[in-house]
Write an enzyme that holds these catalytic residues in place. Structure first.
Site, PDB file in Angstrom:
ATOM      1  N   TRP A 232       0.829  -1.215   0.000  1.00 50.07           N
ATOM      2  CA  TRP A 232       0.000   0.000   0.000  1.00 50.07           C
ATOM      3  C   TRP A 232       0.855   1.253   0.000  1.00 50.07           C
ATOM      4  O   TRP A 232       0.551   2.219  -0.710  1.00 50.07           O
ATOM      5  CB  TRP A 232      -0.973  -0.012   1.178  1.00 50.07           C
ATOM      6  CG  TRP A 232      -2.060  -1.045   1.007  1.00 50.07           C
ATOM      7  CD1 TRP A 232      -2.289  -2.122   1.809  1.00 50.07           C
ATOM      8  CD2 TRP A 232      -3.044  -1.112  -0.040  1.00 50.07           C
ATOM      9  NE1 TRP A 232      -3.344  -2.849   1.321  1.00 50.07           N
ATOM     10  CE2 TRP A 232      -3.831  -2.256   0.202  1.00 50.07           C
ATOM     11  CE3 TRP A 232      -3.332  -0.323  -1.151  1.00 50.07           C
ATOM     12  CZ2 TRP A 232      -4.884  -2.627  -0.634  1.00 50.07           C
ATOM     13  CZ3 TRP A 232      -4.389  -0.693  -1.984  1.00 50.07           C
ATOM     14  CH2 TRP A 232      -5.145  -1.828  -1.720  1.00 50.07           C
TER      15      TRP A 232
ATOM     16  N   ASP B 168      -1.469   6.178   6.906  1.00 52.52           N
ATOM     17  CA  ASP B 168      -2.522   5.326   6.349  1.00 52.52           C
ATOM     18  C   ASP B 168      -2.778   4.243   7.396  1.00 52.52           C
ATOM     19  O   ASP B 168      -2.008   3.300   7.523  1.00 52.52           O
ATOM     20  CB  ASP B 168      -2.069   4.718   5.022  1.00 52.52           C
ATOM     21  CG  ASP B 168      -3.099   3.727   4.468  1.00 52.52           C
ATOM     22  OD1 ASP B 168      -4.149   3.519   5.107  1.00 52.52           O
ATOM     23  OD2 ASP B 168      -2.832   3.160   3.389  1.00 52.52           O
TER      24      ASP B 168
ATOM     25  N   LYS C 275     -12.071  -2.316   6.869  1.00 50.08           N
ATOM     26  CA  LYS C 275     -11.215  -3.305   7.513  1.00 50.08           C
ATOM     27  C   LYS C 275     -11.660  -3.471   8.964  1.00 50.08           C
ATOM     28  O   LYS C 275     -11.845  -4.562   9.442  1.00 50.08           O
ATOM     29  CB  LYS C 275      -9.738  -2.895   7.472  1.00 50.08           C
ATOM     30  CG  LYS C 275      -9.238  -2.421   6.105  1.00 50.08           C
ATOM     31  CD  LYS C 275      -9.277  -3.516   5.054  1.00 50.08           C
ATOM     32  CE  LYS C 275      -9.083  -2.978   3.642  1.00 50.08           C
ATOM     33  NZ  LYS C 275      -7.766  -2.485   3.331  1.00 50.08           N
TER      34      LYS C 275
HETATM   35  C1  LIG Z   1      -7.379  -1.744   2.036  1.00 42.59           C
HETATM   36  C2  LIG Z   1      -6.293  -0.753   2.161  1.00 42.59           C
HETATM   37  C3  LIG Z   1      -6.188   0.329   1.280  1.00 42.59           C
HETATM   38  C4  LIG Z   1      -7.136   0.517   0.119  1.00 42.59           C
HETATM   39  O1  LIG Z   1      -8.410   0.882   0.560  1.00 42.59           O
HETATM   40  P1  LIG Z   1      -9.585   1.231  -0.476  1.00 42.59           P
HETATM   41  O2  LIG Z   1     -10.673   1.703   0.422  1.00 42.59           O
HETATM   42  O3  LIG Z   1      -9.903  -0.018  -1.219  1.00 42.59           O
HETATM   43  O4  LIG Z   1      -9.088   2.302  -1.369  1.00 42.59           O
HETATM   44  C5  LIG Z   1      -5.166   1.223   1.472  1.00 42.59           C
HETATM   45  N1  LIG Z   1      -4.292   1.086   2.488  1.00 42.59           N
HETATM   46  C6  LIG Z   1      -4.360   0.056   3.356  1.00 42.59           C
HETATM   47  C7  LIG Z   1      -3.354  -0.058   4.451  1.00 42.59           C
HETATM   48  C8  LIG Z   1      -5.364  -0.897   3.215  1.00 42.59           C
HETATM   49  O5  LIG Z   1      -5.441  -1.933   4.068  1.00 42.59           O
END
Ligand SMILES: *Cc1c(COP(=O)(O)O)cnc(C)c1O
Length: 367
Positions: free
Chosen positions: A104, A173, A197
């Site tokens: 990511w 993030d 998540k």
């Molecule tokens: C799932 C995830 C993303 C992407 O998320 P979306 O909502 O699908 O854009 C980005 N960063 C991390 C750490 C993730 O687990």
């Protein structure tokens, strides 16, 4: 989930059962209102209260200081890969530092490059993203527009257990470990997390940002990409994802009322992850862990078996016993067990039992 079935999906992921039961009770008609949450206006008094409650609950859970704004946006975490550099890097003379500990973070820095100088302060590629860096390994800029990192790399199963520091506002993030443990918000400039998540269904992304950063936003951004506009509109610049925000609010309420605090949630998450890492440590040649011990994720436990064939067999048998969605991400293969907040202890115990039996059947000499 049906009785006896557990999902270990990395996202959209398991939700707390009491939340799902409330959704089931109220999806046709909200109690005391008589209209479905799927039919409610984002301009209704009811929804204003939902957003207010969600904000208030997040502020209590994370002890968010007064000088931070909480936004509920769309476009997922991926849109934040773009919005962060558009708002905080565009037009800046300073570089943005990116700490790459997995898939990511790599995607995030690609978007930042379109907006300005994106400097890779660390890249864990040489050890295949199996751990986070020490402070000494970071090649930080003397002054940075911001310093971006991914608190938990969902695909590799690698998590920071100590917060990094840099020479500019920290941007995190936190998509896959948001609300799984306390976070010292006052040390961050901006935190973002998609909900699906650990915090709710897909469709809403939480952004927590320090107010002074809004003053840096360059003029001329499209309004939907401009943090200032979203802040001014109270996250109601356009039609909000009403249902997703409502469920997110219910999840934060569950955390406060059923769990109590993020300290307690963290303790439970540690206990669950420990059950599986113990098995990896007991059979290190059979369950080959991806993350190095000091960087192991409490959210995503990643490992391989000695062969592709055994991995396939493991996944098929697990699935037939009600242990679902254990396949590793297509880019790394193997097995990934996601143990987010709402994963019941019972599900993890069932998986542990299955792993112990599987190794006995397939490698009795190792037992
Ligand atoms: C799932 C995830 C993303 C992407 O998320 P979306 O909502 O699908 O854009 C980005 N960063 C991390 C750490 C993730 O687990």
């Amino acid at each position: 989930m049906a009785q006896g079935v557990f999902t270990f999906s990395p996202g959209p992921a398991v939700l707390p059962l009491p939340v799902l039961e409330q959704v089931k009770r109220e999806v046709v008609a909200l109690e005391g209102i008589g209209i479905s949450p799927l039919e409610m206006s984002h301009r209704s008094a009811w929804f204003a209260q939902v957003l207010e409650q969600a904000t208030e609950n997040l502020r209590r859970l994370l002890r968010i200081p007064e000088n931070y704004t909480v936004l509920f946006l769309q476009g997922g975490a991926r849109l934040q890969f773009s919005m962060v550099p558009m708002n905080l890097l565009r037009g800046s003379k300073l570089p943005a530092d990116y700490i790459l500990t997995g898939s990511w973070g790599k995607k995030a820095v690609e978007e930042a490059r379109r907006e300005g100088q994106a400097h890779v302060a660390y890249d864990g590629q040489e050890h295949n993203y199996s751990r986070v860096p020490s402070a000494e390994e970071l090649q930080l800029s003397p002054q940075a527009a911001y310093v971006h990192f991914t608190s938990n790399e969902t695909i590799q199963g690698v998590q920071f257990h100590q917060w990094p520091e840099g020479n500019g506002p920290l941007v995190c993030d936190a998509s896959s470990d948001f609300l799984s443990r306390p976070m010292p918000v006052e040390r961050f400039g901006l935190i973002y997390a998609c909900a699906q998540k650990n915090a709710g269904p897909a469709g809403v992304t939480v952004v927590i940002l320090r107010n002074d950063l809004l003053e840096r936003v360059p003029p001329g951004l499209h309004s939907m990409l401009d943090y200032r506009q979203h802040a001014k509109a109270g996250s109601l610049l356009n039609t909000a994802p009403v249902f997703a925000c409502w469920v997110l609010m219910l999840v934060t309420r569950w955390l406060l009322e059923e769990i109590g605090s993020l300290e307690e949630m963290h303790r439970r998450n540690q206990a669950k992850a420990q059950l599986l890492y113990e098995v990896l440590d007991q059979y290190p040649d059979f369950y080959i862990g991806h993350a190095q011990p000091q960087s192991r994720s409490l959210m995503n436990v990643t490992f391989r078996l000695p062969s592709e064939e055994l991995t396939r067999e493991f996944l098929a048998q697990a699935d037939s016993q009600g242990l679902k969605e254990l396949k590793g991400h297509r880019s790394v293969g193997g097995v990934r067990a996601s143990l987010y907040n709402a994963q019941p202890l019972e599900g993890v115990e069932r998986l542990r039992e299955f792993m112990l039996q599987f190794v006995k059947r397939h490698a009795p000499s190792r037992c």
